[in-house]
Design an enzyme around this catalytic site. Structure first.
Site, PDB file in Angstrom:
ATOM      1  N   ASN A  11       0.737  -1.167   0.339  1.00  0.00           N
ATOM      2  CA  ASN A  11      -0.003   0.080   0.073  1.00  0.00           C
ATOM      3  C   ASN A  11       0.812   1.156   0.068  1.00  0.00           C
ATOM      4  O   ASN A  11       1.894   1.259   0.493  1.00  0.00           O
ATOM      5  CB  ASN A  11      -1.062   0.010   1.232  1.00  0.00           C
ATOM      6  CG  ASN A  11      -1.928  -1.103   1.222  1.00  0.00           C
ATOM      7  OD1 ASN A  11      -2.485  -1.187   0.416  1.00  0.00           O
ATOM      8  ND2 ASN A  11      -1.965  -1.715   2.130  1.00  0.00           N
ATOM      9  N   THR A  12       0.361   2.300  -0.674  1.00  0.00           N
ATOM     10  CA  THR A  12       0.804   3.726  -0.463  1.00  0.00           C
ATOM     11  C   THR A  12       0.108   4.555   0.297  1.00  0.00           C
ATOM     12  O   THR A  12      -1.189   4.633   0.072  1.00  0.00           O
ATOM     13  CB  THR A  12       1.207   4.277  -1.657  1.00  0.00           C
ATOM     14  OG1 THR A  12       1.919   3.363  -2.589  1.00  0.00           O
ATOM     15  CG2 THR A  12       1.640   5.634  -1.957  1.00  0.00           C
ATOM     16  N   ASP A 109      12.115   3.032   4.400  1.00  0.00           N
ATOM     17  CA  ASP A 109      11.404   3.011   5.548  1.00  0.00           C
ATOM     18  C   ASP A 109      12.022   2.602   6.820  1.00  0.00           C
ATOM     19  O   ASP A 109      11.329   3.007   7.986  1.00  0.00           O
ATOM     20  CB  ASP A 109       9.922   1.806   5.246  1.00  0.00           C
ATOM     21  CG  ASP A 109      10.483   0.402   4.683  1.00  0.00           C
ATOM     22  OD1 ASP A 109      11.697   0.213   4.194  1.00  0.00           O
ATOM     23  OD2 ASP A 109      10.043  -0.648   5.187  1.00  0.00           O
ATOM     24  N   THR A 184      -8.453 -27.211   9.812  1.00  0.00           N
ATOM     25  CA  THR A 184      -7.486 -26.988   8.906  1.00  0.00           C
ATOM     26  C   THR A 184      -7.126 -25.488   9.353  1.00  0.00           C
ATOM     27  O   THR A 184      -5.903 -24.919   9.336  1.00  0.00           O
ATOM     28  CB  THR A 184      -7.778 -27.307   7.610  1.00  0.00           C
ATOM     29  OG1 THR A 184      -7.827 -28.700   7.326  1.00  0.00           O
ATOM     30  CG2 THR A 184      -6.760 -26.651   6.567  1.00  0.00           C
TER      31      THR A 184
END
Length: 257
Positions: A11-12, A109, A184
């Protein structure tokens, strides 16, 4: 007004800041093909929807996806008549040192999170960011970035299980009611959730032992709150850590002009 852009692998995020005052934020998927014009139309539409009539004068960008940086630069220049600061580029100064073998290879980042962590909490930190990858970044006493650890992200691990094993479904991560699953989905959730609890605890303890000092562990990222409530893994959770770091870096560069 400052537009801070944090472009991650998935994402931005675009955030508006008036000095240190947060104004608004928007999130979109990261797509390297998106043009400068498309960014502007998207952002302008959202600003109009929120009745935000503001003048954007400065832009700062952190991107882990190099291919999107060019169009974001064009976007800033064409529509806001400003040359954006891009974290990791020579003209974007950092208020902390980077003491690793290849500083240019460190993800922007991670540098931004280091700056934010030191600004908010001081030194001797382990910053754990739950993103596409789960990263551990070590902040020295004086705020310097001195290295870290990169592990596969939580959702990436779940997706890998689903992709590699035909009988295993796609599941969402959540804290299971018990360690031993009785179906599961519960088995997969338990393996990933408790596996990451063990991963985080073990890596942090080994970092502390290797550096022979007590260190605070700060978490951030979309899945951090899920793990924050588990067995006191972290000393603090900081939402929007990267955005805070971008505002600190922007201010530092303005003051050193």
């Amino acid at each position: 007004m400052l537009l801070a852009i944090d472009c991650g692998n998935t994402n931005t995020v675009f955030s508006l800041w008036d000095g240190t005052r947060f104004v608004a934020t928007w999130r979109t998927s990261t797509e390297w093909q998106r043009t400068a014009d498309q960014y502007y139309v998207w952002l302008r539409t959202l600003m109009q929807f929120q009745k935000l009539e503001v003048e954007i004068t400065d832009v700062i960008i952190s991107s882990t996806v190099p291919r999107v940086v060019f169009n974001l630069r064009v976007f800033a220049d064409r529509y806001f008549n400003t040359r954006p600061l891009v974290v990791g580029k020579p003209d974007c100064l950092l208020p902390v040192d980077v003491r690793v073998d290849e500083g240019t290879q460190v993800g922007p980042d991670r540098l931004v999170n280091t700056v934010a962590g030191f600004d908010l909490f001081g030194g001797d930190l382990i910053m754990v960011d739950f993103g596409t990858a789960t990263t551990f970044d070590v902040v020295d006493t004086d705020g310097a970035y001195v290295g870290g650890v990169i592990a596969p992200g939580v959702n990436l691990s779940l997706e890998a299980l689903h992709q590699a094993a035909a009988a295993l479904p796609h599941v969402d991560i959540t804290k299971p009611q018990s360690v031993v699953g009785t179906n599961t989905v519960a088995c997969m959730q338990s393996g990933v959730f408790w596996g990451y609890v063990g991963l985080v605890r073990e890596i942090c303890e080994r970092i502390k032992a290797e550096r022979a000092r007590d260190m605070r562990v700060i978490s951030t990222g979309g899945l951090a709150p899920l793990f924050q409530q588990t067995e006191a893994l972290f000393d603090a959770y900081q939402e929007d850590l990267t955005m805070h770091g971008l505002t600190v870096i922007y201010k530092y560069n303005k003051e050193t002009e």
